[in-house]
Design a protein around this motif. Sequence first.
Motif, mmCIF file in Angstrom:
data_model
loop_
_atom_site.group_PDB
_atom_site.id
_atom_site.type_symbol
_atom_site.label_atom_id
_atom_site.label_comp_id
_atom_site.label_asym_id
_atom_site.label_seq_id
_atom_site.Cartn_x
_atom_site.Cartn_y
_atom_site.Cartn_z
ATOM 1 N N VAL A 31 28.142 68.232 -43.158
ATOM 2 C CA VAL A 31 26.918 68.034 -42.380
ATOM 3 C C VAL A 31 26.917 68.935 -41.150
ATOM 4 C CG1 VAL A 31 25.638 66.392 -40.949
ATOM 5 C CG2 VAL A 31 26.503 65.682 -43.181
ATOM 6 N N TYR A 32 28.082 69.073 -40.497
ATOM 7 C CA TYR A 32 28.180 69.935 -39.315
ATOM 8 C C TYR A 32 27.890 71.387 -39.676
ATOM 9 C CZ TYR A 32 30.237 72.633 -35.524
ATOM 10 O OH TYR A 32 30.434 73.539 -34.518
ATOM 11 N N ARG A 33 28.468 71.861 -40.782
ATOM 12 C CA ARG A 33 28.246 73.252 -41.177
ATOM 13 C C ARG A 33 26.799 73.490 -41.598
ATOM 14 N NH1 ARG A 33 33.346 75.217 -44.818
ATOM 15 N NH2 ARG A 33 32.999 73.255 -45.926
ATOM 16 N N SER A 34 26.199 72.529 -42.276
ATOM 17 C CA SER A 34 24.792 72.695 -42.651
ATOM 18 C C SER A 34 23.895 72.690 -41.420
ATOM 19 C CB SER A 34 24.367 71.584 -43.619
ATOM 20 O OG SER A 34 24.407 70.308 -42.997
ATOM 21 N N THR A 35 24.246 71.889 -40.415
ATOM 22 C CA THR A 35 23.475 71.867 -39.165
ATOM 23 C C THR A 35 23.578 73.199 -38.435
ATOM 24 O OG1 THR A 35 23.853 69.481 -38.940
ATOM 25 C CG2 THR A 35 23.153 70.675 -36.974
ATOM 26 N N THR A 36 24.774 73.791 -38.433
ATOM 27 C CA THR A 36 24.970 75.088 -37.786
ATOM 28 C C THR A 36 24.111 76.161 -38.439
ATOM 29 O OG1 THR A 36 27.244 74.509 -37.189
ATOM 30 C CG2 THR A 36 26.674 76.844 -37.189
ATOM 31 N N TRP A 37 24.102 76.190 -39.755
ATOM 32 C CA TRP A 37 23.300 77.194 -40.446
ATOM 33 C C TRP A 37 21.819 76.876 -40.361
ATOM 34 C CZ3 TRP A 37 24.275 81.927 -42.212
ATOM 35 C CH2 TRP A 37 25.612 82.327 -42.281
ATOM 36 N N ARG A 38 21.476 75.602 -40.215
ATOM 37 C CA ARG A 38 20.068 75.251 -40.009
ATOM 38 C C ARG A 38 19.574 75.829 -38.690
ATOM 39 N NH1 ARG A 38 15.366 73.763 -42.525
ATOM 40 N NH2 ARG A 38 13.926 73.562 -40.792
ATOM 41 N N THR A 39 20.425 75.832 -37.678
ATOM 42 C CA THR A 39 20.059 76.422 -36.388
ATOM 43 C C THR A 39 19.793 77.911 -36.541
ATOM 44 O OG1 THR A 39 21.424 74.777 -35.245
ATOM 45 C CG2 THR A 39 20.808 76.741 -34.003
ATOM 46 N N TYR A 88 19.494 81.212 -45.759
ATOM 47 C CA TYR A 88 19.247 79.951 -46.442
ATOM 48 C C TYR A 88 20.240 79.736 -47.580
ATOM 49 C CZ TYR A 88 16.862 76.180 -48.888
ATOM 50 O OH TYR A 88 16.570 74.980 -49.491
ATOM 51 N N ARG A 89 20.660 80.795 -48.226
ATOM 52 C CA ARG A 89 21.641 80.653 -49.311
ATOM 53 C C ARG A 89 22.958 80.084 -48.777
ATOM 54 N NH1 ARG A 89 22.438 85.671 -53.032
ATOM 55 N NH2 ARG A 89 22.926 84.052 -54.574
ATOM 56 N N TYR A 90 23.376 80.540 -47.587
ATOM 57 C CA TYR A 90 24.589 79.988 -46.970
ATOM 58 C C TYR A 90 24.360 78.531 -46.569
ATOM 59 C CZ TYR A 90 26.875 84.543 -46.664
ATOM 60 O OH TYR A 90 27.480 85.739 -46.970
ATOM 61 N N PHE A 91 23.237 78.262 -45.933
ATOM 62 C CA PHE A 91 22.911 76.899 -45.519
ATOM 63 C C PHE A 91 22.906 75.950 -46.709
ATOM 64 C CE2 PHE A 91 19.165 74.063 -45.650
ATOM 65 C CZ PHE A 91 19.591 73.081 -44.767
ATOM 66 N N ASN A 92 22.374 76.421 -47.843
ATOM 67 C CA ASN A 92 22.239 75.561 -49.004
ATOM 68 C C ASN A 92 23.583 75.172 -49.613
ATOM 69 O OD1 ASN A 92 20.246 74.313 -50.876
ATOM 70 N ND2 ASN A 92 21.319 75.578 -52.371
ATOM 71 N N VAL A 93 24.622 75.990 -49.389
ATOM 72 C CA VAL A 93 25.954 75.636 -49.885
ATOM 73 C C VAL A 93 26.420 74.340 -49.252
ATOM 74 C CG1 VAL A 93 28.381 76.306 -49.933
ATOM 75 C CG2 VAL A 93 26.614 78.004 -50.409
ATOM 76 N N TRP A 94 26.339 74.287 -47.921
ATOM 77 C CA TRP A 94 26.804 73.092 -47.198
ATOM 78 C C TRP A 94 25.834 71.927 -47.392
ATOM 79 C CZ3 TRP A 94 30.730 75.865 -47.036
ATOM 80 C CH2 TRP A 94 30.745 77.147 -46.514
ATOM 81 N N ARG A 95 24.533 72.200 -47.405
ATOM 82 C CA ARG A 95 23.550 71.135 -47.605
ATOM 83 C C ARG A 95 23.719 70.486 -48.969
ATOM 84 N NH1 ARG A 95 19.644 69.728 -50.503
ATOM 85 N NH2 ARG A 95 19.992 71.587 -51.774
ATOM 86 N N ALA A 96 23.947 71.299 -49.998
ATOM 87 C CA ALA A 96 24.086 70.761 -51.352
ATOM 88 C C ALA A 96 25.305 69.852 -51.465
ATOM 89 C CB ALA A 96 24.175 71.909 -52.362
ATOM 90 N N ARG A 97 26.416 70.260 -50.842
ATOM 91 C CA ARG A 97 27.620 69.425 -50.897
ATOM 92 C C ARG A 97 27.400 68.095 -50.185
ATOM 93 N NH1 ARG A 97 32.279 73.927 -49.405
ATOM 94 N NH2 ARG A 97 32.234 75.052 -51.409
ATOM 95 N N ALA A 98 26.798 68.148 -48.994
ATOM 96 C CA ALA A 98 26.545 66.908 -48.254
ATOM 97 C C ALA A 98 25.589 66.002 -49.026
ATOM 98 C CB ALA A 98 25.974 67.239 -46.873
#
Length: 228
Positions: A31-39, A88-98
């Motif tokens: 969740v932290y990594r997806s939040t970072t990439w969301r920023t 978004y491709r990087y963000f989606n890696v962490w988002r998908a796992r969470a």
Amino acid sequence: MTIQETKVTPVVRTFTAAEIGMLAHVYRGEVYRSTTWRTRLDATTNWAVVTLGIGVSVTFSSAEASPLPLILAGLIALFLLMLEGRRYRYFNVWRARARWMETHLIAPMLEDGDLHCEVNWQAVLAEDYHRPHYHISYVRAVGRRLRSNFIWIFMIVAVAYSAKITVHPLPISHWAELPARAAVGPFSGWAVLAVGLVYNCTLITFAAMTLWLDRIKHRGETSVSSMG
């Protein structure tokens, strides 16, 4: 002699308290990594909005101002859209796992009231940790960002450009005047209008096509088929 394959019955996995604690930390990390990439995604969108604001301000600063800054703002927005698709491709890696842990671990625990989890979900997650990869193609990623945010930016550019050439320096009295006002430097007004029409129609077609690809990708998807 024929060798028959033996089907192994999947076993529902029940985690210990220590494993649940470890998974909780893993979930927090994702969740932290997806939040970072969301920023980072928000940053590129903000750049596009600021560029649009500058283009509109300069173009409408006076009746004699050129509409060229709006065209440049549209081109810069296209570049930022491509950059945001990559992010978004990087963000989606962490988002998908969470999201995978939410739907296959947390939700079943809340529904059943025990440590029962869906069959084989952890094997998919483990494989993704063993062999990390993007869960979405670059084309679909750009399409998602276009439909979510950038379609509105391009729409404002088109509307502002149309308003500029129809109002300044004086409101047009006949549509025949439009091509002359749309001319930019050595390029005729008809050429500029034709390129603008093709440009915007291409964006709309691309958005519709990637939406169709998204629906095809997730149609009939099972819990152990894929992530993302």
